[in-house]
Enzyme design. Structure first.
Site, PDB file in Angstrom:
ATOM      1  N   CYS A  11    -100.511  -1.678  -3.056  1.00 55.29           N
ATOM      2  CA  CYS A  11     -99.066  -1.811  -3.281  1.00 55.29           C
ATOM      3  C   CYS A  11     -98.277  -1.398  -2.037  1.00 55.29           C
ATOM      4  CB  CYS A  11     -98.684  -0.947  -4.482  1.00 55.29           C
ATOM      5  SG  CYS A  11     -96.918  -0.747  -4.752  1.00 55.29           S
ATOM      6  N   CYS A  14     -95.395   1.013  -2.648  1.00 53.15           N
ATOM      7  CA  CYS A  14     -95.923   2.359  -2.903  1.00 53.15           C
ATOM      8  C   CYS A  14     -96.122   3.103  -1.585  1.00 53.15           C
ATOM      9  CB  CYS A  14     -97.260   2.289  -3.643  1.00 53.15           C
ATOM     10  SG  CYS A  14     -97.165   1.526  -5.275  1.00 53.15           S
TER      11      CYS A  14
END
Length: 84
Positions: A11, A14
């Protein structure tokens, strides 16, 4: 009280959020705990995590106080963790 930061290694948002968190850690008095949703499935399921990044503020018993999904900048993150 602590912040659970749910993430996945694949991600990109993230990773960006991790940089923001690292940038404010010395400004706040609340611990952050990283939770990899791929490795810590039970914790992710307990809090009903459906997307990453998601941050959940929990009390000392693990009861959810509030949550935020998606990327935040420093100002937004500081506002999110400002819990009375």
């Amino acid at each position: 009280m602590k912040v659970l930061k749910f993430y996945a290694t694949w991600c990109a948002p993230c990773q960006g959020l991790s940089m923001v968190v690292n940038g404010i850690k010395d400004q706040v008095n609340i611990p952050f705990e990283d939770v990899n949703i791929q490795e810590q499935l039970e914790i992710a399921a307990k809090y009903g995590i459906r997307s990453v990044p998601t941050m959940v503020i929990v009390d000392d018993e693990g009861v959810e106080i509030k949550r935020q999904s998606g990327m935040l900048n420093e100002e937004q993150l500081l506002a999110f963790i400002d819990v009375e």
